[in-house]
Enzyme design. Structure first.
Site, PDB file in Angstrom:
ATOM      1  N   GLN A  10       0.834  -1.198   0.000  1.00  0.00           N
ATOM      2  CA  GLN A  10       0.000   0.000   0.000  1.00  0.00           C
ATOM      3  C   GLN A  10       0.874   1.256   0.000  1.00  0.00           C
ATOM      4  O   GLN A  10       0.893   2.020  -0.949  1.00  0.00           O
ATOM      5  CB  GLN A  10      -0.931   0.000   1.220  1.00  0.00           C
ATOM      6  CG  GLN A  10      -1.774   1.267   1.337  1.00  0.00           C
ATOM      7  CD  GLN A  10      -2.724   1.206   2.531  1.00  0.00           C
ATOM      8  OE1 GLN A  10      -3.561   0.320   2.639  1.00  0.00           O
ATOM      9  NE2 GLN A  10      -2.580   2.149   3.449  1.00  0.00           N
ATOM     10  N   THR A  11       1.650   1.441   1.101  1.00  0.00           N
ATOM     11  CA  THR A  11       2.464   2.637   1.277  1.00  0.00           C
ATOM     12  C   THR A  11       3.399   2.885   0.090  1.00  0.00           C
ATOM     13  O   THR A  11       3.985   1.953  -0.453  1.00  0.00           O
ATOM     14  CB  THR A  11       3.283   2.497   2.575  1.00  0.00           C
ATOM     15  OG1 THR A  11       2.370   2.360   3.659  1.00  0.00           O
ATOM     16  CG2 THR A  11       4.160   3.703   2.816  1.00  0.00           C
ATOM     17  N   SER A  37       0.246   8.213   5.249  1.00  0.00           N
ATOM     18  CA  SER A  37      -1.019   8.474   5.930  1.00  0.00           C
ATOM     19  C   SER A  37      -2.163   8.721   4.952  1.00  0.00           C
ATOM     20  O   SER A  37      -3.270   8.237   5.149  1.00  0.00           O
ATOM     21  CB  SER A  37      -0.877   9.695   6.847  1.00  0.00           C
ATOM     22  OG  SER A  37       0.033   9.416   7.890  1.00  0.00           O
ATOM     23  N   ARG A  55      20.100  -4.015  41.681  1.00  0.00           N
ATOM     24  CA  ARG A  55      21.089  -2.942  41.676  1.00  0.00           C
ATOM     25  C   ARG A  55      21.045  -2.174  42.999  1.00  0.00           C
ATOM     26  O   ARG A  55      19.989  -1.797  43.481  1.00  0.00           O
ATOM     27  CB  ARG A  55      20.773  -1.976  40.527  1.00  0.00           C
ATOM     28  CG  ARG A  55      21.765  -0.837  40.354  1.00  0.00           C
ATOM     29  CD  ARG A  55      23.066  -1.328  39.803  1.00  0.00           C
ATOM     30  NE  ARG A  55      24.004  -0.261  39.487  1.00  0.00           N
ATOM     31  CZ  ARG A  55      25.228  -0.468  39.016  1.00  0.00           C
ATOM     32  NH1 ARG A  55      25.664  -1.702  38.828  1.00  0.00           N
ATOM     33  NH2 ARG A  55      26.023   0.537  38.752  1.00  0.00           N
ATOM     34  N   GLN A  66      13.304   6.709  41.742  1.00  0.00           N
ATOM     35  CA  GLN A  66      13.152   5.523  40.892  1.00  0.00           C
ATOM     36  C   GLN A  66      11.677   5.085  40.890  1.00  0.00           C
ATOM     37  O   GLN A  66      11.109   4.794  39.837  1.00  0.00           O
ATOM     38  CB  GLN A  66      14.055   4.393  41.418  1.00  0.00           C
ATOM     39  CG  GLN A  66      14.229   3.205  40.475  1.00  0.00           C
ATOM     40  CD  GLN A  66      15.336   3.409  39.442  1.00  0.00           C
ATOM     41  OE1 GLN A  66      15.898   4.497  39.315  1.00  0.00           O
ATOM     42  NE2 GLN A  66      15.637   2.378  38.688  1.00  0.00           N
ATOM     43  N   ARG A 114       9.302   7.124  38.763  1.00  0.00           N
ATOM     44  CA  ARG A 114       9.422   6.932  37.316  1.00  0.00           C
ATOM     45  C   ARG A 114       8.952   5.534  36.920  1.00  0.00           C
ATOM     46  O   ARG A 114       8.347   5.355  35.870  1.00  0.00           O
ATOM     47  CB  ARG A 114      10.880   7.114  36.874  1.00  0.00           C
ATOM     48  CG  ARG A 114      11.404   8.539  37.080  1.00  0.00           C
ATOM     49  CD  ARG A 114      12.926   8.586  37.099  1.00  0.00           C
ATOM     50  NE  ARG A 114      13.515   8.380  35.790  1.00  0.00           N
ATOM     51  CZ  ARG A 114      14.789   8.002  35.587  1.00  0.00           C
ATOM     52  NH1 ARG A 114      15.594   7.762  36.627  1.00  0.00           N
ATOM     53  NH2 ARG A 114      15.258   7.867  34.371  1.00  0.00           N
ATOM     54  N   GLY A 159      23.676   2.588  33.181  1.00  0.00           N
ATOM     55  CA  GLY A 159      24.571   2.266  32.072  1.00  0.00           C
ATOM     56  C   GLY A 159      24.313   0.893  31.476  1.00  0.00           C
ATOM     57  O   GLY A 159      24.316   0.737  30.251  1.00  0.00           O
ATOM     58  N   THR A 187       3.931   4.717  14.176  1.00  0.00           N
ATOM     59  CA  THR A 187       3.763   5.257  12.829  1.00  0.00           C
ATOM     60  C   THR A 187       2.830   4.395  11.987  1.00  0.00           C
ATOM     61  O   THR A 187       1.984   4.899  11.255  1.00  0.00           O
ATOM     62  CB  THR A 187       5.142   5.357  12.131  1.00  0.00           C
ATOM     63  OG1 THR A 187       6.045   6.019  13.015  1.00  0.00           O
ATOM     64  CG2 THR A 187       5.053   6.134  10.836  1.00  0.00           C
ATOM     65  N   GLU A 216      -0.103   1.573  10.835  1.00  0.00           N
ATOM     66  CA  GLU A 216      -1.544   1.431  11.111  1.00  0.00           C
ATOM     67  C   GLU A 216      -2.164   2.738  11.590  1.00  0.00           C
ATOM     68  O   GLU A 216      -3.038   2.750  12.447  1.00  0.00           O
ATOM     69  CB  GLU A 216      -1.792   0.316  12.141  1.00  0.00           C
ATOM     70  CG  GLU A 216      -1.408  -1.071  11.683  1.00  0.00           C
ATOM     71  CD  GLU A 216      -2.227  -1.549  10.477  1.00  0.00           C
ATOM     72  OE1 GLU A 216      -3.317  -1.017  10.243  1.00  0.00           O
ATOM     73  OE2 GLU A 216      -1.727  -2.433   9.758  1.00  0.00           O
TER      74      GLU A 216
END
Lengths: 560, 560
Positions: B33-34, B40, B206, B226, B229, B297, B318, B320
Site C-alpha cells: 500500500q504505502t 497516511s 542494583r 526511581q 518513574r 549504564g 507510525t 496502522e
C-alpha cells in the site's frame, strides 16, 4: 608524555597531564573507573590498591565479581595501559578512591600481563554508535605496580607507606567537572540542532493531505501539529547553544578564580553545570527521537541519520553523572541556598534571583493580552517566581521532617521538579541576556527573539501546572500564552529552513538522506536503497535452496 | 487459498480471505500500500491500475518516482505476489484506490517478472529489530494482470469496463481497523510489561549509595525518584492490559452489530480504538526507553534486551495510522459529539459521559484530605470533567472561526490535548470498571486497586495544568493528590517484584540479562560478555599489523 609514568618515574605534574591523554589516546591508555557494580557512587568502588612497604609497590586487586572494571572505552581489545581507580589501603587503613597507572598488555605481543583478565563487554544499542568502541571489562589478580604509579597530585603515599594530603586544594576536582559538563551542554546543542535540521528540511519536502483541485498536497511543516512539536525543538537548539556559550565563559571565570584560590563561586558553578548537563541532555535525547517521529516512516530508515544519532547520543544521559543524580545535587544546592536566605549570605550567579525573595513570593503576572507575553521582563519574572516558589514549597515540606535526609529522600520527586524549574530559568535568562547584546546580520536578532519567546512559552505551556498552582500566572494568562505561541509558530515558519541552514552543517556531517540540503529526498532514498548489500543479488543466497521448496510445497497442498 | 486468485479465478470471498494471508505468509504475498511519497494519505496513492477493455486486463503502472511502493514487509527479496493498492482508472475516469493481486516474481527461478523492479529499501533502526525483515520497494512499468485479480468485494469492474459498487456496506472496512488497532493495544501492554519487568527486577538487584556502617547499599528500587518513574509505568502496563481486554469485547460487539447491519456504534468504536492505539503506543515507546534509562549504564548493553525492544517497538507509533493523525480523528469525533449535544442525539459508549454536560461543567472536586483521592468516583469525575471541559473549550474556540476547517487546523495542537484527555479517561474508567468485577486470588484486587490509583494520580500530576486551569481541581487538591501518590508508591514497593513476576514471562522471552528471574545479574553479565565474538581472540585481528606500529611510533617520539 606518559612514558615516564610507565617507567615508574612519574611526577605529580606528569600524572596530571596523563589523565586527559588517557581519554584522547585510547590506543594506549583508558580510564578505568566504573565497575560492574558501581557507577554513580564512585566512593563505593571495590577495586583495591594495597601498599606493600616491603617492595615499595601497590597490589591492585579485584576482590569481587562486582569490582570488575566495566565500560572503559578502548579497554576491551586495544589499550595497553589504564588509569585505574581503586581504594587505597595502607597499613590496613582504607583512604578512599585514588587513581593508579597500570600496564595491562605486553608492548611486545599485546597479550594481557600476568594477573590481568581483560575483554570486551559485548554489543550495545544501535547498529553502529558505540559498537565501534571496544568498551571493556578488566579484573586484577594481585597485580603489582611501583609506588610512583599512583597519581599523587592531591594525596601521596610515602616510601614508608604513610598517607599524606598535599596542599593542592581538593576543590580543583570540581573545576574539571565544570569543564567536562559545560562541553556536554555544547554538544547537546549540536546534536539537537542536527536532528532538528533533518526534521525541518524533510518537513518542508514531505507533503501529505490537503491537495486542492489536484494541486500539490500540503507541506507537513505547514501543519500546526508539526510546528507545535518541531519549532520548540528548533528554539531549544538555539537556547542550548547560547547557554553553552555562556557556560564556556563560566568555566573560564571559575578557572581564573581557582588559580587565585577563590572558591566562592565554585559550588554555584558546579550546581549550574550539573543541572544544565542533566536538563539539556535529557531534552536532547527525547528530541532526537521526536524528530525521528516527525519524519514519519522514513525516519525509521538508518539513512535518515536519526537512529544512529539517537543510539550514539543517549548514553550522555547516564555518563559523567546520571541525570537524576545530578538534578538531586542541584536540588540539594537550592535547598541550601534557600536555608541561608535569612542569614545575610547573598545568593550568587544563577541563584541571584533568590535574593529577591519577598518580591518573587508576592509578584503577580501582569499579562492581560496575548502580546504581553512577548515582554522579556514578564517572561523572566514568571520563570523566576515559579522556580523560587517551587524551591520554597520544597523547603517548607522538608522542614516537616525531623530527619532532613528522610525528608530529602521522601520528597525527592518534588525536588527534581524544583531543580528542573531552576535549570529552565537559567536557559531562559541566558537567552534573554544574549538578546540584549549586539547581534550582527540584518533581521537576525528579530528571528532569535521569536525563537526565544517560543522557547519560553512552550515551556510555560508544557509546565502549566507549575506556573498556575504556584499562582505565578492565572489560567487565563496560561491560555493567552498558548494563543501567543500559535502566533509565534506562524512567524517561525517562513524562516524555519534558513534557521536550520544557519547551523551550517554539511550533508556529509548530517549523514541524512532526509535532511539533505538540496531537498532531493526521494531520489536519494531510491538511490541509497540500491546500495544495500541485499540488493547485490537478484535472488538472495539460500532462497532457492531453502525457501523455494517450502513455497512449492504450499502451492501443491493448497486447496479451496 | 490464494492460488485461484493467482490463476485468475478469484471470487469476492476468496479475495477477502487473501488479505490476512498476505500478512501472514510474506513468503508468498505482501501488502503493498504505502508509497515513497504517500503513507497516511492513502487516497493520495499514485500507482495506477488502468482497465484495458480490449484485453480484459488492468495495466499496473508507477507513473512517478514517489509512486514507488515502499516499506511492504517481505517484498524486498522474498514475496512472489503482492496485494497492490492503486488508483482504479476505467474509461479515463479515476475511481480512487482499490486492491489488486499482482505476481512479482517467477515461480521457476524467483527472478522479477517483466516490468517489475523490486528490491530491499535498506537498513533500519537497531541492530536486529526489523533488519531481519526485507521491507521492499516496488515499481511497475505497465504490468498487465487479468481483470479478476482486482479485489472486488466492495467495488467491481465489469467486462465492459463499467465501475459498479456492490451492496456490501463500505463501513465494513472500519471493522478491520477496529480489529487491527485493538490488537495493537494488547501488544502495547505486553511490550510495556516486558520493559517494566526488566527494569523492576534489575532495580531490586542494583544497589547504589546509602551504605551504612559498611553494610549493603540501598536497592535502587527503594529510591523515591526511581519509584516515581517506574511504578507509574508498571501501573500503565496493567491499565493497558485491562483496556486491551475490554477492546476485545468491543470488537466482538462491533462485529456482531455489523453482521446485523447495525452501524450505530461504529464511529464511536472506531474513534475509541484509534485514540487508544495512538495513546498506548506513544506511552509504551517512551516507557521502554525510560525503563532503559532506569537500568543506568547497563541498560545500554544489547543483552539488557531493552535496545532491541525499543527498536522493534517504535514503528508502532507510525504504522496502522500515525499517532498524531489518529488523535486528530478522535478530536474530530469529539467535536462532532459536542456539536450534537443539544440535538437530543445521545452520545454512546466511551463518550456517554458527555451526556451529563451540565453536571460536568459545574461539578467541583470534593477532595479535602489526601485519602479522598482514593475514591474511584472522585477520580472518575475529575477525569470526566477535565476531558469534557477541554473538549468544550476547543469547541468554543473553534466557533470563533468563520471557516471550521481553518479553525480545526489552527487549533489542532489544543485538539490533540483534548483527545489525549479523552483517551486517558477511557483507560482510567475501564480500569475502575475492572475493579468492580470479581478478581480471584487473595489480596490481588487490593494490589490492582493501588496500581489503579497510581495510574490515575500520576496522570493527574503530570497533566496538572489541564485539571487546574479547567477548575476541575484546585492547586491544593493537586498537592494532596501528589502526597497520596507518594504514599501509594510505598504500598506498591513490597509487591513490585510479584507484580512483574505475575506477567509470567520466561527468561527466554524476556531476553534480558538484567531482567532474569533469579536476579543473578552480574554473573550473567560477566558470562555473556565472554560470548562476544570480539573475545574469541586475545589479540584482535589486524592489531599487530596496523595499530601496533602506530603505538611504537608514539613511544619512540614521546618526549617530556
Amino acid at each position: 608524555m606518559f612514558i615516564p609514568a610507565i617507567k615508574g618515574q612519574g611526577t605529580e605534574e606528569q600524572h596530571e597531564k596523563w589523565l586527559p591523554m588517557a581519554y584522547k589516546m585510547q590506543i594506549i591508555g583508558c580510564y578505568a573507573q566504573t565497575e560492574l557494580g558501581h557507577g554513580s557512587n564512585v566512593q563505593g568502588l571495590e577495586t583495591t590498591a594495597t601498599f606493600d612497604p616491603q617492595t615499595d609497590e601497590f597490589v591492585i586487586h579485584s576482590p569481587t565479581l562486582t569490582s570488575s572494571k566495566w565500560w572503559p572505552g578502548g579497554l576491551g581489545k586495544v589499550s595497553t595501559h589504564a588509569v585505574v581507580y581503586a581504594r587505597l589501603i595502607t597499613g590496613g587503613q582504607d583512604h578512599g578512591v585514588h587513581g593508579f597507572i597500570v600496564q595491562l598488555r605486553s608492548l611486545d605481543d599485546h597479550s594481557p600481563l600476568p594477573g590481568i583478565t581483560v575483554g570486551d563487554i559485548g554489543m550495545k544499542f544501535g547498529s553502529g554508535a558505540y559498537n565501534s568502541m571496544d568498551n571493556g571489562l578488566l579484573r586484577f589478580d594481585h597485580v603489582r605496580i611501583p609506588r610512583n604509579q599512583m597519581l599523587m597530585r592531591v594525596s601521596q603515599v610515602t616510601r614508608e607507606g604513610k598517607f599524606v594530603q598535599s596542599d593542592v586544594p581538593r576543590q580543583l576536582v570540581y573545576g574539571t567537572m565544570v569543564y567536562v559538563r559545560q562541553s556536554i551542554v555544547s554538544d547537546a546543542s549540536c546534536a539537537l540542532a542536527r536532528a532538528v535540521c533533518i526534521a525541518t528540511r524533510y518537513s518542508a519536502v514531505r507533503r501529505q493531505f490537503g491537495s486542492q483541485n489536484g494541486g500539490p498536497e500540503t507541506q507537513v511543516i505547514d501543519y500546526k501539529t508539526q510546528q507545535s512539536r518541531l519549532f520548540p525543538l528548533l528554539a531549544s537548539a538555539y537556547a542550548f547553544r547560547f547557554v553553552g556559550e555562556w557556560l564556556k565563559w563560566l568555566y573560564a571565570d571559575v578557572t581564573q578564580r581557582l588559580q587565585a584560590n577563590d572558591f566562592s563561586t565554585l559550588p554555584e558553578a558546579h550546581a549550574c553545570t550539573a543541572g544544565l548537563k542533566s536538563m539539556t541532555t535529557s531534552v536532547t535525547a527525547d528530541a532526537i527521537e521526536e524528530c525521528r517521529k516527525l519524519c514519519g516512516g522514513h525516519g525509521y530508515l538508518s539513512n535518515s541519520g536519526l537512529p544512529e544519532l539517537f543510539a550514539v547520543y543517549i548514553p550522555t544521559c547516564t555518563y559523567e553523572g546520571d541525570n537524576v543524580v545530578l538534578l538531586l545535587q542541584v536540588a540539594r544546592f537550592l535547598m541550601k541556598t534557600v536555608s541561608q536566605l535569612g542569614s545575610g549570605k547573598k545568593p550568587v550567579g544563577t541563584t541571584a534571583y533568590m535574593g529577591r525573595a519577598q518580591h518573587l513570593m508576592q509578584c503577580r503576572c501582569e499579562v492581560e493580552r496575548a502580546e504581553d507575553w512577548l515582554k522579556p521582563s514578564v517572561i523572566l519574572e514568571a520563570f523566576e517566581a515559579r522556580a523560587f516558589r517551587m524551591s520554597i514549597a520544597c523547603a517548607k515540606n522538608l522542614s516537616k521532617f525531623s530527619n532532613p535526609e528522610d525528608g530529602f529522600s521522601e520528597l525527592s520527586p518534588d525536588l527534581l521538579e524544583a531543580a528542573i524549574a531552576h535549570c529552565q530559568l537559567i536557559v531562559v535568562s541566558k537567552y534573554i541576556e544574549k538578546l540584549q547584546q549586539d547581534i550582527p546580520g540584518k533581521g537576525v536578532k528579530r528571528q532569535l527573539k521569536i525563537l526565544c519567546n517560543v522557547y519560553a512559552l512552550h515551556l510555560l505551556h508544557k509546565y502549566l501546572g507549575d506556573f498556575v498552582t504556584t499562582s505565578c500566572i492565572t489560567p487565563k494568562q496560561g491560555a493567552l500564552a498558548n494563543e501567543q505561541l500559535r502566533l509565534l509558530y506562524s512567524q517561525v515558519r517562513p524562516n524555519a529552513i534558513t534557521l536550520v541552514d544557519a547551523f551550517n552543517y554539511t550533508d556529509h556531517y548530517l549523514g541524512s538522506v532526509l535532511g539533505c540540503y538540496n531537498g532531493n529526498v526521494y531520489q536519494r532514498l531510491y538511490e541509497e536503497a540500491w546500495k544495500d548489500p541485499l540488493n547485490d543479488t537478484v535472488v538472495p543466497d539460500g532462497y532457492l535452496e531453502y525457501v523455494w521448496p517450502i513455497l512449492k510445497q504450499h502451492i501443491r497442498t493448497a486447496r479451496l
